[in-house]
Scaffold this active site. Structure first.
Site, PDB file in Angstrom:
ATOM      1  CB  THR A 216      -1.735  -9.313   4.012  1.00  0.00           C
ATOM      2  OG1 THR A 216      -0.588  -8.511   4.318  1.00  0.00           O
ATOM      3  CG2 THR A 216      -2.864  -8.937   4.963  1.00  0.00           C
TER       4      THR A 216
ATOM      5  CE  LYS B 196       0.076  -7.764   7.654  1.00  0.00           C
ATOM      6  NZ  LYS B 196      -0.007  -6.783   6.511  1.00  0.00           N
TER       7      LYS B 196
ATOM      8  CB  THR C  86      -0.822  -3.041   5.958  1.00  0.00           C
ATOM      9  OG1 THR C  86      -1.327  -2.309   4.852  1.00  0.00           O
ATOM     10  CG2 THR C  86      -1.864  -3.039   7.024  1.00  0.00           C
TER      11      THR C  86
ATOM     12  CG  ASN D 289       2.110  -3.516  -4.107  1.00  0.00           C
ATOM     13  OD1 ASN D 289       1.288  -3.322  -3.224  1.00  0.00           O
ATOM     14  ND2 ASN D 289       3.329  -3.965  -3.864  1.00  0.00           N
TER      15      ASN D 289
ATOM     16  CB  THR E  74      -7.942  -8.236  -9.210  1.00  0.00           C
ATOM     17  OG1 THR E  74      -6.599  -7.974  -9.642  1.00  0.00           O
ATOM     18  CG2 THR E  74      -8.801  -7.016  -9.476  1.00  0.00           C
TER      19      THR E  74
END
Length: 402
Positions: free
Chosen positions: A151, A177, A188, A397, A402
């Site tokens: 990501t 990851k 994450t 962050n 968006t």
């Protein structure tokens, strides 16, 4: 090179009997690999550890339940860009459908397929793209699957060791990851480890759970625990070495060392690649009352926002370190704490020492900063890894959605 006794990291390669693929199916907003699978040619013993976040994502719950049935897996299908978390019954059905479609493609039982997702919380999986993606996957022996789960990561993380067990060469290879929302309590974070060793599933679960406590559970980027954290290990036995069934087996300690080294290296790579990070921070604690307290103190230090900000600014402010120690629940002799940063002694018996502040500042400009603490209350140790806190962490962050 990093060594754990007789075990040494080696170049990335897959163990015998595994293949993978990573493709782009348009799950995210940019052109990148975002969907993939990892497959063993035969059913493998399997184990996993999972997020402790109460809002556990649908794929995480499904994989946990699948592995717990018989501690076996043969494949894992995975995606980035969409976490399939907080998506209700529809999200659970989508994960189940994905599992079934992958099983049909491979001609295996659905209970041999794990599912992993990472990305934005709250969005439903676009099942038309997932279904089309499953049809496109094909066997490869490259490393594209390691890229398909990324990501905000700057690069893939992987580690590999080779061991001699029963006269056979055994390979343990892992990839992961993780960049933000990293504070595993098992970030994450997704991790996948493959090996051609043969080991009983329950023994593999026991070994993994214990090893995670001193590796992945000792990293932190921002103190947040994701809804999707998961680490899965598959062992297909295709190296031909004798099967491990007990911790008393001759080769068990060798396997355990290899697994520990792979997980530790992946954990450090995740910490170093924290969102916006410029430095890996390692804290080594000795003289702790017990190992749990040593780990607690080490993780508290690398997780302190004040310590992380000071390291970013190359500010040798040891007061932030000692105050963090004092906030933990660990036994502390307040008159006998020692602190070093990058080998420069700053505190002895809880009192500041004269040191060259410019030299300390300059040393903290390195890509790795090491903090050593001696609590002088016991013989136990602890170790943890984190990263510095930078302006870019906030920037990333503030606009993640968006």
């Amino acid at each position: 090179m990093i060594k754990t006794d007789d075990v040494t990291l080696t170049n990335f390669q897959w163990p015998t009997g595994y293949y993978n693929d990573g493709i782009e199916v348009g799950l995210g907003q940019s052109d990148k690999l975002d969907f993939g699978y990892l497959v063993s040619e035969v059913p493998a013993s399997a184990a996993g550890t999972y997020t402790t976040n109460k809002f556990q994502a649908a794929p995480t719950k499904l994989t946990k339940n699948t592995i717990n049935q018989a501690h076996q897996l043969q494949a894992v299908v995975m995606n980035s860009a969409c976490a399939n978390s907080c998506t209700g019954q529809q999200g659970e059905q989508n994960a189940l459908t994905e599992q079934q479609l992958m099983a049909q493609k491979l001609g295996i039982d659905a209970n041999l397929v794990g599912v992993a997702s990472t990305g934005l919380i709250g969005a439903q999986l676009p099942m038309a793209k997932i279904t089309a993606g499953i049809k496109q996957l094909s066997p490869h022996h490259d490393d594209n699957v390691t890229k398909a789960v990324l990501t905000t990561d700057k690069k893939p993380k992987h580690a590999c060791v080779q061991l001699q067990m029963g006269g056979k060469t055994v390979t343990i290879t892992g990839f992961a990851k993780g960049s933000g929302m990293i504070h595993p309590k098992m970030a994450t974070m997704l991790g996948f480890v493959t090996t051609d060793a043969a080991i009983d599933g329950n023994l593999l679960q026991q070994t993994l759970s214990q090893t995670v406590d001193t590796t992945f559970n000792q990293i932190t980027v921002d103190g947040d625990t994701s809804t999707n954290d998961m680490l899965v290990v598959m062992a297909n036995g295709m190296a031909g070495a004798p099967k491990l069934t007990s911790t008393d087996d001759a080769d068990f300690s060798t396997f355990e060392q290899g697994l520990h080294l792979v997980l530790q290296e992946l954990a450090k790579q995740i910490a170093a690649d924290g969102e916006g990070a410029t430095k890996l921070v390692e804290c080594n604690v000795k003289g702790a009352f017990n190992e749990l307290e040593g780990q607690e103190v080490a993780k508290a230090i690398v997780g302190s926002n004040l310590v992380k900000a000071a390291i970013f600014g190359q500010d040798p402010n040891w007061g932030r370190i000692i105050s963090t120690i004092g906030m933990t629940n660990a036994h502390v002799d307040i008159n006998h704490v020692d602190i070093e940063v990058n080998g420069i002694k700053m505190v002895k018996d809880s009192l500041g020492l004269p040191f060259d502040e410019q030299a300390a500042h300059d040393s903290m400009g390195a890509s790795k900063v090491v903090i050593d603490v001696d609590l002088h209350v016991g013989d136990a140790t602890g170790q943890a890894w984190g990263c510095d806190l930078t302006y870019n962490y906030v920037k990333i962050n503030a606009s993640y959605h968006t």
